[in-house]
Design an enzyme around this catalytic site. Sequence first.
Site, PDB file in Angstrom:
ATOM      1  N   MET A   1     -11.547   1.079   6.169  1.00  0.00           N
ATOM      2  CA  MET A   1     -10.192   0.701   5.758  1.00  0.00           C
ATOM      3  C   MET A   1      -9.276   0.582   6.967  1.00  0.00           C
ATOM      4  SD  MET A   1      -7.403   2.578   3.300  1.00  0.00           S
ATOM      5  CE  MET A   1      -8.065   2.048   1.737  1.00  0.00           C
TER       6      MET A   1
ATOM      7  N   THR B   1     -12.346   4.519  10.021  1.00  0.00           N
ATOM      8  CA  THR B   1     -13.060   4.114   8.803  1.00  0.00           C
ATOM      9  C   THR B   1     -12.945   2.604   8.625  1.00  0.00           C
ATOM     10  OG1 THR B   1     -11.136   4.257   7.358  1.00  0.00           O
ATOM     11  CG2 THR B   1     -12.407   6.288   7.656  1.00  0.00           C
TER      12      THR B   1
ATOM     13  N   TYR C   1       0.846  -1.202   0.000  1.00  0.00           N
ATOM     14  CA  TYR C   1       0.000   0.000   0.000  1.00  0.00           C
ATOM     15  C   TYR C   1       0.882   1.254   0.000  1.00  0.00           C
ATOM     16  CZ  TYR C   1      -3.156   3.400   2.368  1.00  0.00           C
ATOM     17  OH  TYR C   1      -3.877   4.497   2.757  1.00  0.00           O
TER      18      TYR C   1
HETATM   19  N1  NAP Z   1      -8.473   5.518   7.159  1.00  0.00           N
HETATM   20  C1  NAP Z   1      -7.265   5.968   7.415  1.00  0.00           C
HETATM   21  O1  NAP Z   1      -6.801   5.997   8.571  1.00  0.00           O
HETATM   22  C2  NAP Z   1      -6.401   6.508   6.293  1.00  0.00           C
HETATM   23  C3  NAP Z   1      -5.121   6.985   6.602  1.00  0.00           C
HETATM   24  C4  NAP Z   1      -4.335   7.507   5.580  1.00  0.00           C
HETATM   25  C5  NAP Z   1      -4.829   7.558   4.287  1.00  0.00           C
HETATM   26  N2  NAP Z   1      -6.085   7.078   4.014  1.00  0.00           N
HETATM   27  C6  NAP Z   1      -6.577   7.192   2.643  1.00  0.00           C
HETATM   28  O2  NAP Z   1      -7.801   7.903   2.685  1.00  0.00           O
HETATM   29  C7  NAP Z   1      -8.629   7.504   1.576  1.00  0.00           C
HETATM   30  C8  NAP Z   1     -10.014   7.121   2.079  1.00  0.00           C
HETATM   31  O3  NAP Z   1      -9.858   6.023   2.957  1.00  0.00           O
HETATM   32  P1  NAP Z   1     -11.035   5.599   3.941  1.00  0.00           P
HETATM   33  O4  NAP Z   1     -10.361   5.101   5.154  1.00  0.00           O
HETATM   34  O5  NAP Z   1     -12.044   6.678   3.998  1.00  0.00           O
HETATM   35  O6  NAP Z   1     -11.616   4.320   3.154  1.00  0.00           O
HETATM   36  P2  NAP Z   1     -13.021   3.564   3.331  1.00  0.00           P
HETATM   37  O7  NAP Z   1     -13.793   4.066   4.482  1.00  0.00           O
HETATM   38  O8  NAP Z   1     -12.691   2.121   3.244  1.00  0.00           O
HETATM   39  O9  NAP Z   1     -13.829   4.016   2.008  1.00  0.00           O
HETATM   40  C9  NAP Z   1     -13.309   3.721   0.751  1.00  0.00           C
HETATM   41  C10 NAP Z   1     -14.298   4.186  -0.297  1.00  0.00           C
HETATM   42  O10 NAP Z   1     -13.742   3.923  -1.605  1.00  0.00           O
HETATM   43  C11 NAP Z   1     -14.626   3.030  -2.317  1.00  0.00           C
HETATM   44  N3  NAP Z   1     -13.767   2.225  -3.179  1.00  0.00           N
HETATM   45  C12 NAP Z   1     -12.790   1.369  -2.815  1.00  0.00           C
HETATM   46  N4  NAP Z   1     -12.217   0.829  -3.880  1.00  0.00           N
HETATM   47  C13 NAP Z   1     -12.823   1.370  -4.966  1.00  0.00           C
HETATM   48  C14 NAP Z   1     -12.659   1.204  -6.356  1.00  0.00           C
HETATM   49  N5  NAP Z   1     -11.743   0.362  -6.857  1.00  0.00           N
HETATM   50  N6  NAP Z   1     -13.443   1.918  -7.199  1.00  0.00           N
HETATM   51  C15 NAP Z   1     -14.361   2.773  -6.715  1.00  0.00           C
HETATM   52  N7  NAP Z   1     -14.562   2.976  -5.387  1.00  0.00           N
HETATM   53  C16 NAP Z   1     -13.805   2.264  -4.530  1.00  0.00           C
HETATM   54  C17 NAP Z   1     -15.380   2.289  -1.214  1.00  0.00           C
HETATM   55  O11 NAP Z   1     -16.628   1.740  -1.595  1.00  0.00           O
HETATM   56  P3  NAP Z   1     -16.722   0.264  -2.259  1.00  0.00           P
HETATM   57  O12 NAP Z   1     -15.941  -0.656  -1.365  1.00  0.00           O
HETATM   58  O13 NAP Z   1     -18.182  -0.006  -2.309  1.00  0.00           O
HETATM   59  O14 NAP Z   1     -16.098   0.412  -3.601  1.00  0.00           O
HETATM   60  C18 NAP Z   1     -15.608   3.439  -0.238  1.00  0.00           C
HETATM   61  O15 NAP Z   1     -16.637   4.292  -0.697  1.00  0.00           O
HETATM   62  C19 NAP Z   1      -7.890   6.367   0.887  1.00  0.00           C
HETATM   63  O16 NAP Z   1      -7.156   6.881  -0.214  1.00  0.00           O
HETATM   64  C20 NAP Z   1      -6.914   5.882   1.949  1.00  0.00           C
HETATM   65  O17 NAP Z   1      -5.787   5.251   1.393  1.00  0.00           O
HETATM   66  C21 NAP Z   1      -6.882   6.546   4.986  1.00  0.00           C
END
Ligand code: NAP
Length: 231
Positions: free
Chosen positions: A184, A182, A149
């Site tokens: 993820m 979240t 990742y």
């Molecule tokens: N959470 C953290 O602590 C954290 C920290 C650093 C960075 N980030 C980054 O922040 C961003 C958001 O993360 P999050 O934690 O909010 O994730 P999340 O809650 O898991 O939400 C991910 C969203 O993306 C959609 N998705 C995933 N794969 C997809 C695909 N191939 N095509 C279209 N939609 C897709 C998911 O819906 P479906 O599964 O239905 O497609 C969902 O709506 C990401 O880029 C992540 O790497 C997160």
Amino acid sequence: MSQTALITGASQGLGYAIADRLAGHGTRLVLDARTPADLDAATTTLLDRTDTVAIAGDITDPGHRAELAAATEGKLDLLVLNASALGETPLPTLATADLGIFRGVLETNTVASLALIQILLPHVRAAAGTIVLISSDAAVTGYPGWGLYGASKAAADQLARVLAEEEPAIRVYAVDPGDMSTAMHAAADPDADPADLLDPATAAARLDPLLRGELPSGRYAASELSTVVSS
Ligand SMILES: NC(=O)c1ccc[n+]([C@@H]2O[C@H](COP(=O)([O-])OP(=O)(O)OC[C@H]3O[C@@H](n4cnc5c(N)ncnc54)[C@H](OP(=O)(O)O)[C@@H]3O)[C@@H](O)[C@H]2O)c1
């Protein structure tokens, strides 16, 4: 004329929080996620506040990307590349990581991001707009288990860095939103205490200066940005 924003991965988490925030400003929204029911539920809460087009699909699918581009109707003020793949869980060490899964993570987090940038760049240029790639501290830190990742996010950071130089008339940001509560994060670290994690709405509010294109192109951490929640 109202602004238009396209946010990938907007059915939950940070993507939804950004959409919710922009809806409050009347921004026209183009959203996606793979799971139609989740996307429908998210869209329902936005539709009464702003024009919202939600298209279920996977950003790795060229046909889906073309549908998203068509929905912007030729003008895009803000592109938020937020949808992301974590890869296998429990997170593997590099010694044992599956190379096929690595290719899939790169396809979602890096290749599909550039593909969307390529088809949407004319629309962003037309609006003198902004591209935001959602990154991670895993792009710049050697956390054990986060190699696949993290490598995909480091590559996306470099796309943002080069694009910013090639396209000086638009803003291009990579931003680490911070650790958020979240799906993820729960998949990656099920033992984390949610009290130690940011609400995605708080993280989205910290991104305001970038969503408004107010800062020079570059890489940012949300923790460095203003924590003042603007109206
Ligand atoms: N959470 C953290 O602590 C954290 C920290 C650093 C960075 N980030 C980054 O922040 C961003 C958001 O993360 P999050 O934690 O909010 O994730 P999340 O809650 O898991 O939400 C991910 C969203 O993306 C959609 N998705 C995933 N794969 C997809 C695909 N191939 N095509 C279209 N939609 C897709 C998911 O819906 P479906 O599964 O239905 O497609 C969902 O709506 C990401 O880029 C992540 O790497 C997160």
